[in-house]
Design an enzyme around this catalytic site. Structure first.
Site: not given
Length: 325
Positions: A50, A211
């Site tokens: 990330y 998600s």
């Protein structure tokens, strides 16, 4: 509001709601972590890929530890081993880099991010001239043995898997002396993952949903695809309970004992996302949300080849999403 927890087979408590940090800008993530800790978050989900673990580490250093906002033992921090670091010689150095960036002495949970390995080296996405990925032949079972050594050294408290299918989970279990404690996968009412969750629960793995709100902010979204947060059933339940659509989606998961890591850098949303422990759905309401399942997967790594968008890794023998679950 503190999040309720689930108990891992290691004896650790993992909060059912954590802060996701995928797509969180390095410039925004530090303030987001600090705010999340201040409103009761005790679970932070990170990953080397990330690109923001250094900033997260600054936030943790300022807010976690003796005499600070949160004692270290109250915080559950996850990170993930990237695909270029699967070779057994690369596993411990990769973890130590993550620990240095996060300014931590140990991780509560370390996940293998994907089952397949990319070519070793410092390029996170090593590519051939035609734009396709350069893979490495290291098998995840070899990587798993190297991960187990990190637990023995006290650098990691629990191990887990991300984006593995049921067959691959069983393959790891067949060689594991340290059994995986968690599977992290995409999961929301459009991709309910019921078979995979049952498979995990039968084997003492807990499931974390990434998600969980449908990731409608991702760059490659198809404008034609349905938007979970605008689904009529979700909107109707939100109105009935006086909640936001996001809270409806998160409540559905935590009521199934699936932990969630919604990403946000917006204080109002960070707060809202953890306020899901003071209302409950009836069995009928749960069924309404269950009925939305269409096995619709949003997070599939894509490549552009000859002007067409194609799944990046679907041809790899260890690609997880060719199996039914």
């Amino acid at each position: 509001m503190a999040a309720s927890c689930i108990l891992l087979h290691t004896g650790q408590k993992m909060p059912l709601i954590g802060l996701g940090t995928w797509k969180s800008d390095p410039g925004q993530v530090k303030a987001a972590i600090k705010y999340a800790l201040s409103v009761g978050y005790r679970h932070i989900d990170c990953a080397a890929i990330y690109g923001n673990e250094t900033e997260i580490g600054e936030a943790l250093k300022e807010n976690v530890g003796p005499g600070k906002l949160v004692p270290r033992e109250e915080l559950f921090v996850t990170s993930k081993l990237w695909n270029t670091k699967h070779h057994p010689e690369d596993v411990e150095p990769a973890l130590r880099k993550t620990l240095a960036d996060l300014q931590l002495e140990y991780l509560d949970l370390y996940l293998m991010h994907w089952p397949y390995a990319f070519e070793r080296g410092d390029s996170p996405f090593p590519k051939n001239a035609d734009g396709t990925i350069r893979y490495d032949s290291t098998h995840y079972k070899e990587t798993w043995r190297a991960l187990e050594a990190l637990v023995a050294k006290g650098l990691v408290r629990a191990l887990g898997l991300s984006n593995f299918n049921s067959r691959q989970i069983d393959d790891v279990l067949s060689v594991a002396s340290v059994r995986p404690a968690v599977l992290q996968v995409e999961c929301h009412p459009y991709l309910a993952q019921n078979e995979l969750i049952a498979h995990c629960q039968a084997r003492n793995l807990e499931v974390t949903a990434y998600s969980p709100l449908g990731s409608s902010d991702r760059a490659w979204r198809d404008p034609e695809e349905p938007v979970l947060l605008k689904e009529p059933v979700v909107l109707a339940l939100a109105e009935k309970h006086g909640r936001s659509p996001a809270q409806i989606l998160l409540r559905w998961q935590v009521q199934r004992k699936v932990s969630c890591i919604p990403k946000s850098v917006t204080p109002s949303r960070i707060l809202e996302n953890i306020q899901v422990f003071d209302f409950t759905f009836s069995p009928e309401e749960m069924k309404q949300l269950d009925a939305l399942n269409k096995n619709l997967r949003f997070i599939v790594p894509m490549l552009t080849v000859d002007g067409k968008r194609v799944p990046r890794d679907a041809g790899h023998p260890l690609y997880p999403f060719n199996d039914p679950y």
